[in-house]
Design a protein around this motif. Structure first.
Motif, PDB file in Angstrom:
ATOM      1  N   ASP A  54       0.804  -1.399  -0.029  1.00  0.00           N
ATOM      2  CA  ASP A  54       0.039  -0.027   0.058  1.00  0.00           C
ATOM      3  C   ASP A  54       0.707   1.388  -0.090  1.00  0.00           C
ATOM      4  N   TYR A  56       3.516   2.034  -1.941  1.00  0.00           N
ATOM      5  CA  TYR A  56       3.667   2.296  -3.437  1.00  0.00           C
ATOM      6  C   TYR A  56       2.766   3.621  -3.537  1.00  0.00           C
ATOM      7  N   GLU A  57       1.444   3.591  -3.335  1.00  0.00           N
ATOM      8  CA  GLU A  57       0.636   4.371  -3.749  1.00  0.00           C
ATOM      9  C   GLU A  57       0.791   5.730  -2.861  1.00  0.00           C
ATOM     10  N   SER A  62       3.290   3.937  -7.506  1.00  0.00           N
ATOM     11  CA  SER A  62       2.428   2.762  -8.072  1.00  0.00           C
ATOM     12  C   SER A  62       3.143   2.148  -9.477  1.00  0.00           C
ATOM     13  N   ALA A  65       5.501  -0.431  -8.882  1.00  0.00           N
ATOM     14  CA  ALA A  65       5.247  -1.447  -7.860  1.00  0.00           C
ATOM     15  C   ALA A  65       5.559  -2.909  -8.599  1.00  0.00           C
TER      16      ALA A  65
END
Length: 128
Positions: A54, A56-57, A62, A65
């Motif tokens: 989570d 990454y976002e 993202s 990822a």
């Protein structure tokens, strides 16, 4: 003067992976910074952080990822060559895979190369 404070690892299971490093090396958790997507361990001169996917976002990463491959290398120093030899089977019993058995490098370190349970590279070292 700048200094390294954390090395962060994106981990599929932050609980299990941080637990691996706690069991093998005895690094205590920094509980004050625990969150649902983060665990931190005090590794002495710096800390190791474990970020859930989570993050990454959260960090606007993202699109990165899905990248694979070795993106970092953890180096964990111990007090003697005998300690390197002692720690390798402990790490393997805790779920690590031995890539290169303990050896003396051309730069005069005694080390072993392993993968943690999620496939991240780490070395157990002693500078001779």
């Amino acid at each position: 003067m700048s200094k390294l404070s954390y090395v962060n690892i994106f981990a599929a299971d932050i609980e299990a992976l941080s637990g691996f490093y706690q069991r093998v090396f005895g690094f205590p958790e920094v509980e004050a910074i625990r969150s649902p997507i983060f665990r931190g361990l005090d590794a002495g001169t710096c800390c190791i952080g474990f970020n859930a996917p989570d993050a990454y976002e959260l960090l606007y990463l993202s699109e990165h990822a899905e990248t694979s491959g070795c993106k970092f290398l953890l180096n964990i120093d111990v007090d003697s060559p005998q300690e390197v030899d002692r720690m390798v089977p402990i790490a393997c019993e805790a779920g690590a895979s031995l890539i290169k058995a303990p050896y003396t490098t051309y730069y005069n370190w005694y080390q072993a190369v392993l993968l943690d349970p999620e496939g991240n590279v780490f070395r157990i070292n002693h500078m001779l």
